[in-house]
Design a protein around this motif. Structure first.
Motif, PDB file in Angstrom:
ATOM      1  N   PRO A   1       0.776  -1.247   0.000  1.00  0.00           N
ATOM      2  CA  PRO A   1       0.000   0.000   0.000  1.00  0.00           C
ATOM      3  C   PRO A   1       0.806   1.296   0.000  1.00  0.00           C
ATOM      4  CG  PRO A   1      -0.953  -1.558   1.544  1.00  0.00           C
ATOM      5  CD  PRO A   1       0.335  -2.159   1.059  1.00  0.00           C
ATOM      6  N   SER A   2       1.945   1.333   0.666  1.00  0.00           N
ATOM      7  CA  SER A   2       2.675   2.600   0.738  1.00  0.00           C
ATOM      8  C   SER A   2       3.809   2.698  -0.282  1.00  0.00           C
ATOM      9  CB  SER A   2       3.224   2.827   2.154  1.00  0.00           C
ATOM     10  OG  SER A   2       4.301   1.954   2.425  1.00  0.00           O
ATOM     11  N   PHE A   3       3.790   1.816  -1.290  1.00  0.00           N
ATOM     12  CA  PHE A   3       4.789   1.895  -2.366  1.00  0.00           C
ATOM     13  C   PHE A   3       4.742   3.289  -2.984  1.00  0.00           C
ATOM     14  CE2 PHE A   3       5.307   1.828  -6.984  1.00  0.00           C
ATOM     15  CZ  PHE A   3       6.640   1.486  -7.071  1.00  0.00           C
ATOM     16  N   LEU A   4       5.921   3.881  -3.196  1.00  0.00           N
ATOM     17  CA  LEU A   4       5.986   5.230  -3.751  1.00  0.00           C
ATOM     18  C   LEU A   4       6.608   5.291  -5.140  1.00  0.00           C
ATOM     19  CD1 LEU A   4       7.199   7.139  -0.572  1.00  0.00           C
ATOM     20  CD2 LEU A   4       4.934   7.249  -1.617  1.00  0.00           C
ATOM     21  N   LYS A   5       7.744   4.637  -5.314  1.00  0.00           N
ATOM     22  CA  LYS A   5       8.498   4.855  -6.543  1.00  0.00           C
ATOM     23  C   LYS A   5       9.420   3.677  -6.829  1.00  0.00           C
ATOM     24  CE  LYS A   5      11.423   8.393  -8.608  1.00  0.00           C
ATOM     25  NZ  LYS A   5      12.014   9.710  -8.442  1.00  0.00           N
ATOM     26  N   ALA A   6       9.634   3.412  -8.115  1.00  0.00           N
ATOM     27  CA  ALA A   6      10.603   2.405  -8.549  1.00  0.00           C
ATOM     28  C   ALA A   6      11.514   3.046  -9.586  1.00  0.00           C
ATOM     29  CB  ALA A   6       9.895   1.200  -9.156  1.00  0.00           C
ATOM     30  N   LYS A   7      12.789   2.742  -9.503  1.00  0.00           N
ATOM     31  CA  LYS A   7      13.754   3.313 -10.446  1.00  0.00           C
ATOM     32  C   LYS A   7      14.799   2.267 -10.800  1.00  0.00           C
ATOM     33  CE  LYS A   7      15.834   6.641 -12.679  1.00  0.00           C
ATOM     34  NZ  LYS A   7      15.249   7.129 -13.916  1.00  0.00           N
ATOM     35  N   VAL A   8      14.872   1.921 -12.088  1.00  0.00           N
ATOM     36  CA  VAL A   8      15.916   1.038 -12.593  1.00  0.00           C
ATOM     37  C   VAL A   8      17.061   1.931 -13.056  1.00  0.00           C
ATOM     38  CG1 VAL A   8      16.522  -0.650 -14.369  1.00  0.00           C
ATOM     39  CG2 VAL A   8      14.287  -0.766 -13.257  1.00  0.00           C
ATOM     40  N   ILE A   9      18.263   1.625 -12.621  1.00  0.00           N
ATOM     41  CA  ILE A   9      19.428   2.445 -12.951  1.00  0.00           C
ATOM     42  C   ILE A   9      19.961   2.047 -14.324  1.00  0.00           C
ATOM     43  CG2 ILE A   9      21.717   3.182 -12.191  1.00  0.00           C
ATOM     44  CD1 ILE A   9      19.308   3.969 -10.342  1.00  0.00           C
ATOM     45  N   ARG A  10      20.211   3.066 -15.145  1.00  0.00           N
ATOM     46  CA  ARG A  10      20.669   2.840 -16.523  1.00  0.00           C
ATOM     47  C   ARG A  10      21.988   3.560 -16.779  1.00  0.00           C
ATOM     48  NH1 ARG A  10      17.242   0.315 -19.551  1.00  0.00           N
ATOM     49  NH2 ARG A  10      15.136   0.008 -18.774  1.00  0.00           N
ATOM     50  N   ASP A  11      22.745   3.022 -17.716  1.00  0.00           N
ATOM     51  CA  ASP A  11      23.984   3.652 -18.153  1.00  0.00           C
ATOM     52  C   ASP A  11      23.627   4.932 -18.901  1.00  0.00           C
ATOM     53  OD1 ASP A  11      26.080   4.118 -20.406  1.00  0.00           O
ATOM     54  OD2 ASP A  11      27.109   2.831 -18.959  1.00  0.00           O
ATOM     55  N   LYS A  12      24.212   6.047 -18.506  1.00  0.00           N
ATOM     56  CA  LYS A  12      23.879   7.335 -19.134  1.00  0.00           C
ATOM     57  C   LYS A  12      24.244   7.376 -20.610  1.00  0.00           C
ATOM     58  CE  LYS A  12      24.252  10.070 -14.963  1.00  0.00           C
ATOM     59  NZ  LYS A  12      24.936  11.141 -14.263  1.00  0.00           N
ATOM     60  N   ARG A  13      25.306   6.702 -20.972  1.00  0.00           N
ATOM     61  CA  ARG A  13      25.782   6.743 -22.354  1.00  0.00           C
ATOM     62  C   ARG A  13      24.970   5.834 -23.271  1.00  0.00           C
ATOM     63  NH1 ARG A  13      29.457   3.789 -24.938  1.00  0.00           N
ATOM     64  NH2 ARG A  13      30.195   2.798 -23.045  1.00  0.00           N
ATOM     65  N   THR A  14      24.727   4.601 -22.824  1.00  0.00           N
ATOM     66  CA  THR A  14      24.071   3.621 -23.692  1.00  0.00           C
ATOM     67  C   THR A  14      22.568   3.500 -23.445  1.00  0.00           C
ATOM     68  OG1 THR A  14      24.404   1.774 -22.170  1.00  0.00           O
ATOM     69  CG2 THR A  14      26.190   2.241 -23.747  1.00  0.00           C
ATOM     70  N   GLY A  15      22.115   3.891 -22.264  1.00  0.00           N
ATOM     71  CA  GLY A  15      20.707   3.741 -21.919  1.00  0.00           C
ATOM     72  C   GLY A  15      20.334   2.340 -21.472  1.00  0.00           C
ATOM     73  N   LYS A  16      21.296   1.426 -21.482  1.00  0.00           N
ATOM     74  CA  LYS A  16      21.024   0.047 -21.061  1.00  0.00           C
ATOM     75  C   LYS A  16      20.995  -0.041 -19.540  1.00  0.00           C
ATOM     76  CE  LYS A  16      22.941  -2.235 -25.091  1.00  0.00           C
ATOM     77  NZ  LYS A  16      23.891  -3.233 -25.581  1.00  0.00           N
ATOM     78  N   THR A  17      20.185  -0.978 -19.056  1.00  0.00           N
ATOM     79  CA  THR A  17      20.091  -1.171 -17.616  1.00  0.00           C
ATOM     80  C   THR A  17      21.424  -1.653 -17.045  1.00  0.00           C
ATOM     81  OG1 THR A  17      18.944  -2.340 -15.844  1.00  0.00           O
ATOM     82  CG2 THR A  17      19.182  -3.514 -17.903  1.00  0.00           C
ATOM     83  N   LYS A  18      21.694  -1.247 -15.822  1.00  0.00           N
ATOM     84  CA  LYS A  18      22.887  -1.728 -15.123  1.00  0.00           C
ATOM     85  C   LYS A  18      22.570  -2.971 -14.295  1.00  0.00           C
ATOM     86  CE  LYS A  18      25.598   2.461 -14.902  1.00  0.00           C
ATOM     87  NZ  LYS A  18      26.465   3.269 -14.043  1.00  0.00           N
ATOM     88  N   GLY A  19      21.309  -3.427 -14.346  1.00  0.00           N
ATOM     89  CA  GLY A  19      20.934  -4.659 -13.667  1.00  0.00           C
ATOM     90  C   GLY A  19      20.492  -4.485 -12.226  1.00  0.00           C
ATOM     91  N   TYR A  20      20.293  -3.242 -11.815  1.00  0.00           N
ATOM     92  CA  TYR A  20      19.804  -3.016 -10.458  1.00  0.00           C
ATOM     93  C   TYR A  20      18.933  -1.771 -10.411  1.00  0.00           C
ATOM     94  CZ  TYR A  20      23.411   0.607  -9.831  1.00  0.00           C
ATOM     95  OH  TYR A  20      24.189   1.723  -9.947  1.00  0.00           O
ATOM     96  N   GLY A  21      18.220  -1.634  -9.309  1.00  0.00           N
ATOM     97  CA  GLY A  21      17.354  -0.483  -9.132  1.00  0.00           C
ATOM     98  C   GLY A  21      16.969  -0.335  -7.672  1.00  0.00           C
ATOM     99  N   PHE A  22      16.029   0.560  -7.420  1.00  0.00           N
ATOM    100  CA  PHE A  22      15.576   0.841  -6.064  1.00  0.00           C
ATOM    101  C   PHE A  22      14.064   1.007  -6.064  1.00  0.00           C
ATOM    102  CE2 PHE A  22      19.867   2.428  -6.469  1.00  0.00           C
ATOM    103  CZ  PHE A  22      20.490   1.944  -5.326  1.00  0.00           C
ATOM    104  N   VAL A  23      13.448   0.642  -4.951  1.00  0.00           N
ATOM    105  CA  VAL A  23      12.033   0.929  -4.731  1.00  0.00           C
ATOM    106  C   VAL A  23      11.916   1.624  -3.383  1.00  0.00           C
ATOM    107  CG1 VAL A  23      11.095  -0.914  -6.171  1.00  0.00           C
ATOM    108  CG2 VAL A  23      11.618  -1.379  -3.789  1.00  0.00           C
ATOM    109  N   SER A  24      10.932   2.507  -3.256  1.00  0.00           N
ATOM    110  CA  SER A  24      10.776   3.226  -1.990  1.00  0.00           C
ATOM    111  C   SER A  24       9.360   3.077  -1.457  1.00  0.00           C
ATOM    112  CB  SER A  24      11.134   4.702  -2.151  1.00  0.00           C
ATOM    113  OG  SER A  24      10.188   5.373  -2.928  1.00  0.00           O
ATOM    114  N   PHE A  25       9.273   3.189  -0.134  1.00  0.00           N
ATOM    115  CA  PHE A  25       8.011   3.038   0.589  1.00  0.00           C
ATOM    116  C   PHE A  25       7.884   4.147   1.610  1.00  0.00           C
ATOM    117  CE2 PHE A  25       9.415  -1.054  -0.830  1.00  0.00           C
ATOM    118  CZ  PHE A  25       8.276  -1.638  -1.327  1.00  0.00           C
ATOM    119  N   LYS A  26       6.651   4.553   1.854  1.00  0.00           N
ATOM    120  CA  LYS A  26       6.386   5.566   2.870  1.00  0.00           C
ATOM    121  C   LYS A  26       6.338   4.939   4.266  1.00  0.00           C
ATOM    122  CE  LYS A  26       3.240   9.329   3.914  1.00  0.00           C
ATOM    123  NZ  LYS A  26       2.072  10.071   3.465  1.00  0.00           N
ATOM    124  N   ASP A  27       5.798   3.731   4.350  1.00  0.00           N
ATOM    125  CA  ASP A  27       5.586   3.073   5.633  1.00  0.00           C
ATOM    126  C   ASP A  27       6.671   2.029   5.903  1.00  0.00           C
ATOM    127  OD1 ASP A  27       3.818   2.292   7.949  1.00  0.00           O
ATOM    128  OD2 ASP A  27       3.830   0.404   6.838  1.00  0.00           O
TER     129      ASP A  27
END
Length: 81
Positions: free
Chosen positions: A37-63
């Protein structure tokens, strides 16, 4: 020196998500954690030059309770290939 420019827009309860498949994007990661319920945001980290995923990311929660539940329930869950 590493500087996290996203820190001011994120909340304290963040989970590192590693070993993500190449097809996993912000939307797919968000859908996987959106059932908390308190999920806020998900972000997959990408290489700035190629735009390809780096294979990791983060999710955030309020609670913190959702944060703990997500850590327990999603640890080892497969996303992508």
């Amino acid at each position: 020196r590493f500087r996290d420019y996203l820190l001011p827009v994120w909340y304290d309860f963040r989970i590192f998500c590693g070993d993500l498949g190449n097809e996993v994007n912000d939307e797919i990661l968000g859908r996987a954690f959106g059932r908390f319920p308190s999920f806020l945001k998900a972000k997959v980290i990408r290489d700035k030059r190629t735009g390809k995923t780096k294979g990791y990311g983060f999710v955030s929660f309020k609670d913190p309770g959702d944060y703990v539940r997500a850590m327990r329930e999603m640890n080892g869950a497969g996303l992508g290939e």
